[in-house]
Design an enzyme around this catalytic site. Structure first.
Site, mmCIF file in Angstrom:
data_model
loop_
_atom_site.group_PDB
_atom_site.id
_atom_site.type_symbol
_atom_site.label_atom_id
_atom_site.label_comp_id
_atom_site.label_asym_id
_atom_site.label_seq_id
_atom_site.Cartn_x
_atom_site.Cartn_y
_atom_site.Cartn_z
ATOM 1 N N THR A 1 -10.461 2.407 4.800
ATOM 2 C CA THR A 1 -9.434 3.237 5.418
ATOM 3 C C THR A 1 -10.110 4.206 6.387
ATOM 4 O O THR A 1 -11.338 4.316 6.432
ATOM 5 C CB THR A 1 -8.668 4.049 4.364
ATOM 6 O OG1 THR A 1 -9.506 5.108 3.885
ATOM 7 C CG2 THR A 1 -8.237 3.171 3.196
ATOM 8 N N ASP B 1 -12.307 9.333 -2.974
ATOM 9 C CA ASP B 1 -13.575 10.046 -2.885
ATOM 10 C C ASP B 1 -13.634 11.178 -3.900
ATOM 11 O O ASP B 1 -14.663 11.840 -4.031
ATOM 12 C CB ASP B 1 -13.756 10.635 -1.481
ATOM 13 C CG ASP B 1 -12.698 11.693 -1.196
ATOM 14 O OD1 ASP B 1 -11.501 11.331 -1.205
ATOM 15 O OD2 ASP B 1 -13.040 12.877 -0.994
ATOM 16 N N GLU C 1 0.858 -1.189 0.000
ATOM 17 C CA GLU C 1 0.000 0.000 0.000
ATOM 18 C C GLU C 1 0.888 1.231 0.000
ATOM 19 O O GLU C 1 1.717 1.403 0.896
ATOM 20 C CB GLU C 1 -0.936 0.036 1.206
ATOM 21 C CG GLU C 1 -1.895 1.238 1.126
ATOM 22 C CD GLU C 1 -2.757 1.423 2.370
ATOM 23 O OE1 GLU C 1 -3.807 2.078 2.253
ATOM 24 O OE2 GLU C 1 -2.369 0.935 3.454
ATOM 25 N N GLU D 1 -12.027 6.670 4.321
ATOM 26 C CA GLU D 1 -13.216 6.072 3.725
ATOM 27 C C GLU D 1 -14.354 6.017 4.729
ATOM 28 O O GLU D 1 -15.515 6.303 4.384
ATOM 29 C CB GLU D 1 -12.889 4.672 3.209
ATOM 30 C CG GLU D 1 -14.009 4.008 2.444
ATOM 31 C CD GLU D 1 -13.587 2.695 1.823
ATOM 32 O OE1 GLU D 1 -14.430 2.021 1.219
ATOM 33 O OE2 GLU D 1 -12.379 2.330 1.945
ATOM 34 N N ASP E 1 9.576 7.574 1.080
ATOM 35 C CA ASP E 1 8.857 8.296 0.047
ATOM 36 C C ASP E 1 8.522 7.332 -1.095
ATOM 37 O O ASP E 1 9.395 6.616 -1.586
ATOM 38 C CB ASP E 1 9.726 9.441 -0.479
ATOM 39 C CG ASP E 1 8.931 10.462 -1.284
ATOM 40 O OD1 ASP E 1 8.041 10.047 -2.049
ATOM 41 O OD2 ASP E 1 9.220 11.662 -1.164
ATOM 42 N N ASP F 1 -3.675 12.079 -1.991
ATOM 43 C CA ASP F 1 -3.869 13.507 -2.240
ATOM 44 C C ASP F 1 -4.186 13.711 -3.724
ATOM 45 O O ASP F 1 -3.427 13.273 -4.591
ATOM 46 C CB ASP F 1 -2.589 14.262 -1.874
ATOM 47 C CG ASP F 1 -2.787 15.774 -1.834
ATOM 48 O OD1 ASP F 1 -3.596 16.302 -2.614
ATOM 49 O OD2 ASP F 1 -2.106 16.432 -1.007
#
Length: 213
Positions: free
Chosen positions: A191, A154, A44, A194, A96, A118
Site C-alpha cells: 500500500t 505497522d 479491501e 507500507e 462506511d 487507523d
C-alpha cells in the site's frame, strides 16, 4: 489524518459509475452478475487511495476486487489512478465499512483485506478498530466457509490486539510475520503507507486468519 477538502471529488466519483458503484445494496448477493463472471470476490476495507486493490486487480484478473473507502476526498485519488483504463475486475464503494453486511450476502465474499487501518490507540475507541469483534462478526457473516482475513499494519500494539481479538472470536491464524519485508514472503503488494513506512526501516506486521463455519 487530516483530510484535504476536495469539493470537486463528489462530482468526479459520480461521473465514473463504471468504477464507483453508487448503489451497492442493489447488488447484494449478485456481485458475480455485476462482474459477469463466477470468479472469487476479494474485498479491501478502508482502501484509501486504492493502490493496493488496484495493483491486486491488475495482477489477478481471475479475481474480482472491491475496495471500500468512506472518504470521497481520499477515494477520488484511486479513481483518478484507473479512470483511463480501469480493470474490469475492480469496483470501488464510497461507503462506511460499518455497513459492509448491507452490501454483501451471507457467504458471498472469499477474502477480506485490512491494510494499515487507523489503530485507534485509546482504549475507549477500541470498538472503532477494524479487528474489533463488532467488525469480525460482519466479516464472519459475509465470508464463505474457509474464507480468509488478511491483515497488515505497522502498529505493533494494534497487531497484538488483533491477534487476541481474532483468536478470541474463533479465527485460526497462520502465516504470521513480525517483519514482513525481511521474511520469505513473495509477491507482496504494498500500500502507499507500507511503501512509506518500509523506506523508514519500520517493521511491517502481517497475518492471515480463517474461520471454520
Amino acid at each position: 489524518m487530516r483530510l484535504r477538502n476536495k469539493p470537486w471529488a463528489a462530482d468526479l466519483l459520480e461521473e465514473h459509475p463504471e468504477i464507483v458503484e453508487k448503489s451497492p445494496t442493489e447488488w447484494r448477493g449478485n456481485w458475480k452478475k455485476k462482474f459477469a463472471n463466477d470468479n472469487p470476490i476479494y474485498v479491501e476495507v478502508g482502501t484509501g487511495k486504492g493502490q493496493f486493490v488496484t495493483k491486486m486487480a491488475k495482477a489477478n484478473p481471475d479475481v474480482n476486487f472491491i475496495g471500500i473507502e468512506k472518504y470521497e476526498s481520499v477515494l477520488v485519488t484511486g479513481v483518478q489512478r484507473v479512470m483511463e483504463e480501469a480493470p474490469s475486475n475492480l469496483r470501488f464503494l464510497q461507503e462506511d465499512v460499518k455497513n459492509i453486511a448491507d452490501f454483501f450476502e451471507s457467504s458471498e465474499v472469499d477474502r477480506v483485506f485490512i491494510n494499515f487501518t487507523d489503530p485507534w490507540p485509546k482504549k475507549r475507541h477500541a470498538k472503532r478498530r477494524l479487528t474489533h469483534e463488532y467488525f469480525l462478526s460482519m466479516y464472519e457473516q459475509i465470508l464463505k466457509k474457509d474464507g480468509e482475513v488478511h491483515f497488515k499494519t505497522d502498529n505493533q500494539g494494534l497487531f497484538e490486539y488483533s491477534i487476541e481479538s481474532l483468536t478470541h472470536y474463533g479465527f485460526q491464524l497462520k502465516n504470521i510475520s513480525l517483519d514482513l519485508h525481511n521474511s520469505d514472503m513473495t509477491n507482496n503488494v504494498m500500500t502507499e503507507y507500507e511503501e512509506r513506512f518500509s523506506k523508514k526501516g519500520m517493521r511491517i506486521f502481517r497475518l492471515e486468519a480463517s474461520l471454520k463455519k
